[in-house]
Write a protein that holds these residues in place. Structure first.
Motif, PDB file in Angstrom:
ATOM      1  N   ALA A   1       0.973  -1.200  -0.054  1.00 40.06           N
ATOM      2  CA  ALA A   1       0.035  -0.127  -0.054  1.00 40.06           C
ATOM      3  C   ALA A   1       1.064   1.357   0.014  1.00 40.06           C
ATOM      4  CB  ALA A   1      -0.917  -0.007   1.049  1.00 40.06           C
ATOM      5  N   LEU A   2       1.893   1.214   1.000  1.00 40.31           N
ATOM      6  CA  LEU A   2       2.723   2.463   1.011  1.00 40.31           C
ATOM      7  C   LEU A   2       3.591   2.541  -0.229  1.00 40.31           C
ATOM      8  CD1 LEU A   2       3.630   4.777   2.663  1.00 40.31           C
ATOM      9  CD2 LEU A   2       5.364   3.542   3.566  1.00 40.31           C
ATOM     10  N   PHE A   3       4.193   1.682  -0.780  1.00 40.39           N
ATOM     11  CA  PHE A   3       4.992   1.795  -2.000  1.00 40.39           C
ATOM     12  C   PHE A   3       4.218   2.480  -3.063  1.00 40.39           C
ATOM     13  CE2 PHE A   3       8.407  -2.002  -0.973  1.00 40.39           C
ATOM     14  CZ  PHE A   3       8.592  -1.303   0.028  1.00 40.39           C
TER      15      PHE A   3
ATOM     16  N   LYS B   1       3.207   5.787  -2.747  1.00 41.91           N
ATOM     17  CA  LYS B   1       4.347   6.677  -3.290  1.00 41.91           C
ATOM     18  C   LYS B   1       4.794   6.618  -4.702  1.00 41.91           C
ATOM     19  CE  LYS B   1       5.435   8.278   0.896  1.00 41.91           C
ATOM     20  NZ  LYS B   1       5.436   9.755   1.368  1.00 41.91           N
ATOM     21  N   GLY B   2       3.912   6.053  -5.597  1.00 41.19           N
ATOM     22  CA  GLY B   2       4.211   6.198  -6.878  1.00 41.19           C
ATOM     23  C   GLY B   2       4.979   5.260  -7.471  1.00 41.19           C
ATOM     24  N   LEU B   3       5.533   4.313  -6.481  1.00 33.57           N
ATOM     25  CA  LEU B   3       6.268   3.043  -7.099  1.00 33.57           C
ATOM     26  C   LEU B   3       5.412   2.144  -7.959  1.00 33.57           C
ATOM     27  CD1 LEU B   3       8.434   2.204  -4.003  1.00 33.57           C
ATOM     28  CD2 LEU B   3       9.139   3.577  -6.124  1.00 33.57           C
TER      29      LEU B   3
ATOM     30  N   ASP C   1      -0.014  10.299   3.727  1.00 33.82           N
ATOM     31  CA  ASP C   1      -0.071  11.622   2.913  1.00 33.82           C
ATOM     32  C   ASP C   1      -1.738  11.837   2.463  1.00 33.82           C
ATOM     33  OD1 ASP C   1       2.551  12.035   3.051  1.00 33.82           O
ATOM     34  OD2 ASP C   1       2.862  10.979   1.301  1.00 33.82           O
ATOM     35  N   GLY C   2      -2.446  10.998   2.914  1.00 33.40           N
ATOM     36  CA  GLY C   2      -3.924  11.111   2.634  1.00 33.40           C
ATOM     37  C   GLY C   2      -4.567   9.974   1.752  1.00 33.40           C
TER      38      GLY C   2
ATOM     39  N   LEU D   1      10.086   6.999   1.756  1.00 33.91           N
ATOM     40  CA  LEU D   1       8.826   6.486   1.886  1.00 33.91           C
ATOM     41  C   LEU D   1       8.087   7.395   3.105  1.00 33.91           C
ATOM     42  CD1 LEU D   1       9.424   2.479   1.779  1.00 33.91           C
ATOM     43  CD2 LEU D   1       8.284   4.124   0.137  1.00 33.91           C
ATOM     44  N   GLY D   2       8.835   8.348   3.576  1.00 34.36           N
ATOM     45  CA  GLY D   2       8.229   9.067   4.935  1.00 34.36           C
ATOM     46  C   GLY D   2       8.561   8.402   6.116  1.00 34.36           C
ATOM     47  N   LYS D   3       9.463   7.348   6.104  1.00 40.18           N
ATOM     48  CA  LYS D   3       9.666   6.405   7.504  1.00 40.18           C
ATOM     49  C   LYS D   3      11.060   7.265   8.007  1.00 40.18           C
ATOM     50  CE  LYS D   3       7.392   3.445   7.602  1.00 40.18           C
ATOM     51  NZ  LYS D   3       6.001   3.609   8.029  1.00 40.18           N
TER      52      LYS D   3
END
Length: 313
Positions: free
Chosen positions: A23-25, A28-30, A58-59, A173-175
């Motif tokens: 979900a996170l990847f 983030k556009g990957l 990020d929403g 990734l914002g981590k």
């Protein structure tokens, strides 16, 4: 790879941690290449994305958009081919992980090889590779698409540039990656969690508190405190104007006496039965999705509130 701006990542596995990473990847556009042998993998991942999409850091992101960035492969080599990053998340089986890293390393000789393991050491994970230090542990805290921490653990002899690439990737990734200075079993966050859990079970088993009361004590005290300051800064403040020096001068001997009195409960049938009976009474019917949605919203709110206030130097 360009660690700061990757384009393609392979995710091995589709368990709870893997789904959070997927979900996170994708958010983030990957381009995410998912490796799984599940016959229903697309349906399985779609269900998870419906759960996670509203709570992405990020929403909210439309599930259809996230799914458009995914491709699925039963074969590890196909998933890893062309990926700049490989994030492994299969069960805690050393032989299986070693095999998968061997296959991924051949298919993607330049890729950054990362593992979400919570128990295995990086040198062991890469033991069958020509360069065993090529595998870096990137251990997240559940749920990985929300909780900021990633513990970065490298094997002895790992190249500094490779560790930096792992750190750059997780920052992208914002981590909040933290590089451990040496590898220890269980790493750091889980060791802390395990120490607290041991005393929680001891206090419950001894009849000092129930499961529900224990949770209330933690969330109404150290839980909210630790969202703002860690244990050392908390004790530093606890020493007043004299800080940690003042506190240690007055509590040093008492700390050792307190540690000696902590419990070492057996995890036997009686303990487990008592724990589960109290949990059933405290929490009632278990609706995982409903509880996960509440947890993720609350966790995001806590993180946002602390970031809004800012931190001292």
């Amino acid at each position: 790879m360009s660690a700061a701006k990757p384009r393609t990542a392979a995710v091995l596995g589709t368990g709870t941690i893997a789904l959070g990473w997927i979900a996170l990847f994708a958010a983030k556009g990957l381009d995410v290449r998912v490796s799984s042998t599940r016959a229903d993998v697309k349906e399985h991942v779609t269900r998870a994305l419906r759960l996670y999409a509203p709570s992405l850091p990020d929403g909210a992101v439309p599930v259809d958009l996230l799914m458009s960035r995914l491709s699925f492969f039963a074969d590890v080599e196909e998933a890893a081919a062309g990926a700049e990053v490989v994030q492994e998340n299969v069960r805690e089986d050393l032989a299986l992980k070693q095999e998968l890293f061997g296959r991924a390393a051949q298919a993607a000789p330049e890729a950054l090889l990362l593992s979400s393991t919570s128990t295995l050491l990086p040198g062991d994970l890469g033991a069958l590779l020509e360069d065993p230090a090529r595998v870096v542990v990137g251990h997240p805290f559940n749920p990985p698409h929300i909780v900021p921490l990633v513990e970065v653990v490298a094997a002895d002899g790992a190249e500094a540039a490779m560790v930096e690439a792992a750190v750059d990737f997780y920052r992208f990734l914002g981590k909040r990656p933290v590089v451990l200075r040496r590898a220890v079993p269980g790493f750091v966050a889980n060791r802390l969690q395990s120490a607290l859990l041991r005393e929680c079970i001891h206090l419950m088993r001894e009849g000092v508190v129930t499961v529900a009361e224990l949770d209330e004590i933690v969330t109404a005290s150290i839980g909210s405190r630790w969202a703002v300051v860690g244990p050392f800064r908390a004790f530093h403040l606890g020493g007043g104007p004299g800080g940690l020096r003042h506190l240690m001068a007055h509590l040093g001997d008492g700390l050792e006496r307190g540690w000696a009195g902590l419990g070492t409960p057996p995890v036997d049938d009686v303990t487990v039965r008592t724990l589960l009976d109290q949990a059933d009474e405290a929490f009632g019917a278990y609706d995982y999705e409903e509880l996960a949605i509440w947890r993720d919203a609350a966790q995001n709110a806590v993180i946002a509130a602390v970031e809004d206030v800012g931190k001292p130097n």
